[in-house]
Write a protein that holds these residues in place. Structure first.
Motif, PDB file in Angstrom:
ATOM      1  N   ASP A  17       0.860  -1.191   0.000  1.00  0.00           N
ATOM      2  CA  ASP A  17       0.000   0.000   0.000  1.00  0.00           C
ATOM      3  C   ASP A  17       0.894   1.238   0.000  1.00  0.00           C
ATOM      4  O   ASP A  17       1.674   1.409  -0.918  1.00  0.00           O
ATOM      5  CB  ASP A  17      -0.994  -0.035   1.168  1.00  0.00           C
ATOM      6  N   THR A  18       0.836   2.045   1.053  1.00  0.00           N
ATOM      7  CA  THR A  18       1.641   3.284   1.092  1.00  0.00           C
ATOM      8  C   THR A  18       2.894   3.148   1.958  1.00  0.00           C
ATOM      9  O   THR A  18       3.535   4.143   2.279  1.00  0.00           O
ATOM     10  CB  THR A  18       0.786   4.447   1.626  1.00  0.00           C
ATOM     11  N   MET A  19       3.259   1.946   2.342  1.00  0.00           N
ATOM     12  CA  MET A  19       4.416   1.701   3.209  1.00  0.00           C
ATOM     13  C   MET A  19       5.508   0.960   2.433  1.00  0.00           C
ATOM     14  O   MET A  19       5.253  -0.075   1.822  1.00  0.00           O
ATOM     15  CB  MET A  19       3.986   0.873   4.421  1.00  0.00           C
ATOM     16  N   LEU A  20       6.729   1.480   2.490  1.00  0.00           N
ATOM     17  CA  LEU A  20       7.867   0.789   1.895  1.00  0.00           C
ATOM     18  C   LEU A  20       8.388  -0.240   2.889  1.00  0.00           C
ATOM     19  O   LEU A  20       8.784   0.109   4.001  1.00  0.00           O
ATOM     20  CB  LEU A  20       8.978   1.783   1.539  1.00  0.00           C
ATOM     21  N   SER A  21       8.374  -1.511   2.514  1.00  0.00           N
ATOM     22  CA  SER A  21       8.906  -2.594   3.335  1.00  0.00           C
ATOM     23  C   SER A  21      10.325  -2.871   2.848  1.00  0.00           C
ATOM     24  O   SER A  21      10.522  -3.264   1.697  1.00  0.00           O
ATOM     25  CB  SER A  21       8.030  -3.837   3.203  1.00  0.00           C
ATOM     26  N   LEU A  22      11.303  -2.647   3.735  1.00  0.00           N
ATOM     27  CA  LEU A  22      12.708  -2.741   3.347  1.00  0.00           C
ATOM     28  C   LEU A  22      13.475  -3.682   4.267  1.00  0.00           C
ATOM     29  O   LEU A  22      13.642  -3.419   5.454  1.00  0.00           O
ATOM     30  CB  LEU A  22      13.356  -1.356   3.379  1.00  0.00           C
ATOM     31  N   ASN A  23      13.899  -4.801   3.704  1.00  0.00           N
ATOM     32  CA  ASN A  23      14.820  -5.708   4.384  1.00  0.00           C
ATOM     33  C   ASN A  23      16.089  -5.700   3.540  1.00  0.00           C
ATOM     34  O   ASN A  23      16.074  -6.153   2.397  1.00  0.00           O
ATOM     35  CB  ASN A  23      14.225  -7.120   4.467  1.00  0.00           C
ATOM     36  N   PRO A  24      17.203  -5.179   4.085  1.00  0.00           N
ATOM     37  CA  PRO A  24      18.421  -5.084   3.289  1.00  0.00           C
ATOM     38  C   PRO A  24      19.120  -6.418   3.059  1.00  0.00           C
ATOM     39  O   PRO A  24      20.137  -6.475   2.377  1.00  0.00           O
ATOM     40  CB  PRO A  24      19.299  -4.145   4.125  1.00  0.00           C
ATOM     41  N   GLY A  25      18.572  -7.496   3.607  1.00  0.00           N
ATOM     42  CA  GLY A  25      19.255  -8.783   3.551  1.00  0.00           C
ATOM     43  C   GLY A  25      20.322  -8.815   4.632  1.00  0.00           C
ATOM     44  O   GLY A  25      20.334  -7.993   5.545  1.00  0.00           O
ATOM     45  N   SER A  26      21.223  -9.744   4.542  1.00  0.00           N
ATOM     46  CA  SER A  26      22.287  -9.871   5.531  1.00  0.00           C
ATOM     47  C   SER A  26      23.549  -9.185   5.044  1.00  0.00           C
ATOM     48  O   SER A  26      23.970  -9.395   3.904  1.00  0.00           O
ATOM     49  CB  SER A  26      22.580 -11.352   5.789  1.00  0.00           C
ATOM     50  N   ALA A  27      24.157  -8.379   5.910  1.00  0.00           N
ATOM     51  CA  ALA A  27      25.413  -7.720   5.556  1.00  0.00           C
ATOM     52  C   ALA A  27      26.580  -8.705   5.567  1.00  0.00           C
ATOM     53  O   ALA A  27      27.690  -8.361   5.188  1.00  0.00           O
ATOM     54  CB  ALA A  27      25.692  -6.568   6.516  1.00  0.00           C
ATOM     55  N   ARG A  28      26.309  -9.919   6.004  1.00  0.00           N
ATOM     56  CA  ARG A  28      27.317 -10.979   5.995  1.00  0.00           C
ATOM     57  C   ARG A  28      26.779 -12.139   5.158  1.00  0.00           C
ATOM     58  O   ARG A  28      25.662 -12.616   5.396  1.00  0.00           O
ATOM     59  CB  ARG A  28      27.582 -11.458   7.419  1.00  0.00           C
ATOM     60  N   ALA A  29      27.561 -12.582   4.192  1.00  0.00           N
ATOM     61  CA  ALA A  29      27.132 -13.711   3.363  1.00  0.00           C
ATOM     62  C   ALA A  29      26.983 -14.941   4.258  1.00  0.00           C
ATOM     63  O   ALA A  29      27.921 -15.335   4.940  1.00  0.00           O
ATOM     64  CB  ALA A  29      28.141 -13.969   2.248  1.00  0.00           C
ATOM     65  N   MET A  30      25.775 -15.493   4.281  1.00  0.00           N
ATOM     66  CA  MET A  30      25.478 -16.647   5.131  1.00  0.00           C
ATOM     67  C   MET A  30      24.374 -17.470   4.488  1.00  0.00           C
ATOM     68  O   MET A  30      23.597 -16.955   3.683  1.00  0.00           O
ATOM     69  CB  MET A  30      24.996 -16.200   6.528  1.00  0.00           C
ATOM     70  N   LEU A  31      24.282 -18.703   4.873  1.00  0.00           N
ATOM     71  CA  LEU A  31      23.187 -19.573   4.472  1.00  0.00           C
ATOM     72  C   LEU A  31      23.033 -19.654   2.949  1.00  0.00           C
ATOM     73  O   LEU A  31      21.929 -19.774   2.428  1.00  0.00           O
ATOM     74  CB  LEU A  31      21.863 -19.102   5.103  1.00  0.00           C
ATOM     75  N   GLY A  32      24.152 -19.547   2.242  1.00  0.00           N
ATOM     76  CA  GLY A  32      24.122 -19.617   0.786  1.00  0.00           C
ATOM     77  C   GLY A  32      23.628 -18.353   0.114  1.00  0.00           C
ATOM     78  O   GLY A  32      23.449 -18.325  -1.098  1.00  0.00           O
ATOM     79  N   LEU A  33      23.386 -17.290   0.884  1.00  0.00           N
ATOM     80  CA  LEU A  33      22.911 -16.024   0.333  1.00  0.00           C
ATOM     81  C   LEU A  33      24.049 -15.012   0.307  1.00  0.00           C
ATOM     82  O   LEU A  33      24.878 -14.975   1.219  1.00  0.00           O
ATOM     83  CB  LEU A  33      21.756 -15.481   1.179  1.00  0.00           C
ATOM     84  N   SER A  34      24.080 -14.178  -0.721  1.00  0.00           N
ATOM     85  CA  SER A  34      25.135 -13.167  -0.816  1.00  0.00           C
ATOM     86  C   SER A  34      24.857 -12.031   0.167  1.00  0.00           C
ATOM     87  O   SER A  34      23.722 -11.817   0.597  1.00  0.00           O
ATOM     88  CB  SER A  34      25.218 -12.628  -2.247  1.00  0.00           C
TER      89      SER A  34
END
Length: 157
Positions: free
Chosen positions: A119-136
């Protein structure tokens, strides 16, 4: 106003973050800091607003609350660590945030990037600042201007 947004550093701060966050006015850390050394290093770049996460020590939990709500450049921002659980439950979201939804909702915990409008809200998850769990590793830059829609960009490290 430019804000550097990160989460889930887990006691590791990539040197790339110093380049990405160069010149930001504020840093927001959405939890799982693990060591106060991270806050000290980030504070050399810009003032830091932080919340505690589920992996944080009692020392960090005593210093940083579970939730932070601030207004920066006229933009209402709510930050917590496990925001996914709030997004799944409107009643819980309202209980924690209040009846007025924020303009920007910053969260972490999942290590998965999210940069979308609800709706009118920005949902922001920057991810992890440390590469973990197979994610960059990733962080975000958030641009705030009074009377303009917030804009966020995800930066892969």
């Amino acid at each position: 106003m430019r804000i550097g947004v990160l989460s889930d550093t887990h006691n590791h701060l990539s040197p790339k973050i110093f380049d990405v966050f160069a010149g930001v006015d504020q840093i927001m850390h959405a939890g799982d800091i693990v060591s106060m050394d991270i806050i000290i290093e980030l504070s050399a770049i810009a003032p830091v607003i932080a919340v505690c996460g589920n992996m944080d020590s009692p020392e960090i939990a005593a210093r940083y609350p579970q939730d932070q709500r601030v207004v920066l450049a006229g933009v209402d921002i709510f930050m917590t660590h496990n925001g996914g659980m709030l997004l799944r439950s409107p009643k819980l979201f309202e209980a924690r945030c209040g009846p007025k939804r924020p303009d920007v909702f910053i969260w972490g915990h999942t290590h998965r990037v999210e940069n979308r409008w609800i709706d009118t809200m920005l949902s922001l998850n920057p991810g992890s600042a440390r590469a973990m769990l197979g994610l960059s590793a990733s962080v975000a830059l958030l641009e705030l201007h009074p009377h303009k829609m917030p804009q966020a960009e995800i930066i892969r490290l």
